[in-house]
Design an enzyme around this catalytic site. Structure first.
Site, short mmCIF file in Angstrom:
data_model
loop_
_atom_site.label_atom_id
_atom_site.label_comp_id
_atom_site.label_asym_id
_atom_site.label_seq_id
_atom_site.Cartn_x
_atom_site.Cartn_y
_atom_site.Cartn_z
N LYS A 165 34.18 32.79 33.21
CA LYS A 165 34.45 33.43 31.92
C LYS A 165 33.24 33.22 31.01
O LYS A 165 32.50 32.30 31.24
CB LYS A 165 35.70 32.82 31.27
CG LYS A 165 36.92 32.70 32.17
CD LYS A 165 37.67 33.99 32.24
CE LYS A 165 38.91 33.85 33.14
NZ LYS A 165 39.53 35.12 33.45
N HIS A 284 42.34 40.26 45.01
CA HIS A 284 42.97 40.16 43.69
C HIS A 284 43.99 41.29 43.55
O HIS A 284 43.79 42.37 44.09
CB HIS A 284 41.91 40.25 42.58
CG HIS A 284 42.48 39.88 41.24
ND1 HIS A 284 43.19 40.76 40.48
CD2 HIS A 284 42.45 38.72 40.55
CE1 HIS A 284 43.59 40.16 39.36
NE2 HIS A 284 43.16 38.92 39.38
#
Length: 465
Positions: A165, A284
């Protein structure tokens, strides 16, 4: 004329309560909410018809084929406890209705037009039984759980990951630096966020290069094998394959794909490439909640999980369970077993409607990710067991001292939990105590414990199930 024209009741042809499903049939459990006034048998038969050979009126070409051989059959209907307006319809599909090795074709039939059918207020596919005769036409996961452990040389504990992130906006160089720090601190994997493909602020090739550099530097310093899930998802299949090929040329161990937004056709192609070229494949599930969030319409995630095991992937995100309600936990563990195990017994209390025999199709490692931190480690170790990836994004990068200490804190917490479990301690009851005592000799863990504070365990020990 050999047939009678006009609209007909589906239940005359497609509702067959006396039918005994064959071993080769694909079985489906649908949660049906019919429109008011539509009887259950008619609605169940309509689902079977519209997802197989039926159409809304009799057609003369029906006479050119054997309906008995090809039609779907609604063979059982059972009420849903506490829901007057809903019932579960069980439908059996003959194997010949589906192209071999194609999840795409299977879904086009079973969850295609029928979901827009007017006689139904809502429709949800709860589970599918995939017969060995069909699953054997799929390659499945590129490598599976055991081969992955052997490739990585990591045994006897869950693996640790971290999503880098901020997910959007970093340059490739800074992104690679963040990857290096996490891996150097003790994580096994770092991960591209699912949104990171190839945007103006960071093109894929630059990211791949700097991440590969980070991996090799961290491996040299720690003596452990490291990986970064390089997201190969792209706008076209050709571009996706180009990215996977470049990853292979760099010699990295693992790539990643968003299987629902990318599509099953692309995913299956990528999985085959990964098997042929020794790449692990991390999956994912972005977009899954669009399909599985509503309780009465869409498709349960366990169906998407089974489909992924057939299409191919070595890891898949599966929620975290931690702090959620007890029932939800059993259901999550149900599809976690469907991903990992070879044979899973029918168990309605865990949402498993059919006994599923995977006949040695490789397993998929579930990934727990989202809002978890060091205090959750005992619960996660207890719930998911060794064959899992525990992924801490903010729980690593949010550490007050930076990424590497954040990684150290997670690794220390994990090793402490695994050791405690191996010594026979009860992780569900003594979790906080285990983390606290480990923090005494790890300043990094102590700092992490300060930031996130203890959590309340909302569930009793596992053995009460």
């Amino acid at each position: 004329v050999g047939f009678k024209a006009g609209v007909k009741d589906y239940k005359l042809t497609y509702y067959t309560p006396e039918y005994n499903p064959k071993d080769t049939d694909i079985l489906a459990a649908f949660r049906v909410t019919p429109q008011p006034g539509v009887p259950a048998e008619e609605a169940g038969a309509a689902v079977a018809a519209e997802s197989s050979t039926g159409t809304w009126t009799t057609v003369w070409t029906d006479g050119l084929t054997s309906l008995d051989r090809y039609k779907g059959r609604c063979y059982d209907i059972e009420p849903v406890a506490g829901e007057e307006s809903q019932f579960i319809a069980y439908v059996a599909y003959p194997l010949d209705l589906f192209e071999e090795g194609s999840v795409t074709n299977m879904f086009t039939s079973i969850v295609g037009n029928v979901f827009g059918f007017k006689a139904l207020x809502x429709l949800r596919l709860e589970d599918l039984r995939i017969p060995p005769a069909y699953s054997k036409t799929f390659q499945g996961p590129p490598h599976g759980i055991q081969v992955e452990r052997d490739k990585l040389n990591k045994y006897g504990r869950p693996l640790l990951g971290c999503t880098i992130k901020p997910k959007l906006g970093l340059s490739a160089k800074n992104y690679g630096r963040a990857v290096y720090e996490c891996l150097r601190g003790g994580l096994d994997f770092t991960k591209d966020d699912e949104n990171v493909n190839s945007q103006p602020f960071m093109r894929w090739r630059d990211r791949f290069l700097f991440c590969a550099e980070a991996i090799y530097k961290a491996q040299a310093e720690t003596g452990e094998i490291k990986g970064h899930y390089l997201n190969a998802t792209a706008g076209t299949c050709e571009e996706m394959m180009k990215r996977a090929i470049f990853a292979r040329e760099l010699g990295v161990p693992i790539v990643m794909h968003d299987y629902l937004t990318g599509g099953f056709t692309a995913n299956t192609s990528l999985a085959r490439y990964c098997r042929d070229n020794g790449l692990l494949l991390h999956i994912h599930r972005a977009m899954h909640a669009v399909i599985d969030r509503q309780k009465n319409h869409g498709m349960h995630f366990r169906v998407l999980a089974k489909a992924l095991r057939m299409s191919g992937g070595d890891h898949i995100h599966a929620g975290t369970v931690v702090g959620k309600l007890e029932g939800e936990r059993d259901i999550t563990l149900g599809f976690v077993d469907l991903l990992r195990d070879d044979f899973v017994e029918k168990d309605r209390s865990r949402g498993i409607y059919f006994t599923q025999d995977w006949v040695s199709l490789p397993g998929v490692i579930p990934v727990a990710s989202g809002g978890i931190h060091v205090w959750h480690m005992p619960a996660l170790t207890e719930i998911f067991g060794d064959d899992s990836v525990l992924q801490f994004g903010g729980g690593t990068l949010g550490h007050p001292w930076g990424n590497a200490p954040g990684a150290v804190a997670n690794r220390v917490a994990l090793e402490a939990c695994v050791q405690a479990r191996n010594e026979g301690r009860d992780l569900a009851r003594e979790g906080n105590e285990i983390i606290r005592s480990a923090a005494k000799w790890s300043p990094e863990l102590a700092a992490a414990c300060e930031v996130w504070k203890e959590i309340k365990f909302e569930f009793p020990a596992m053995d009460t199930l």
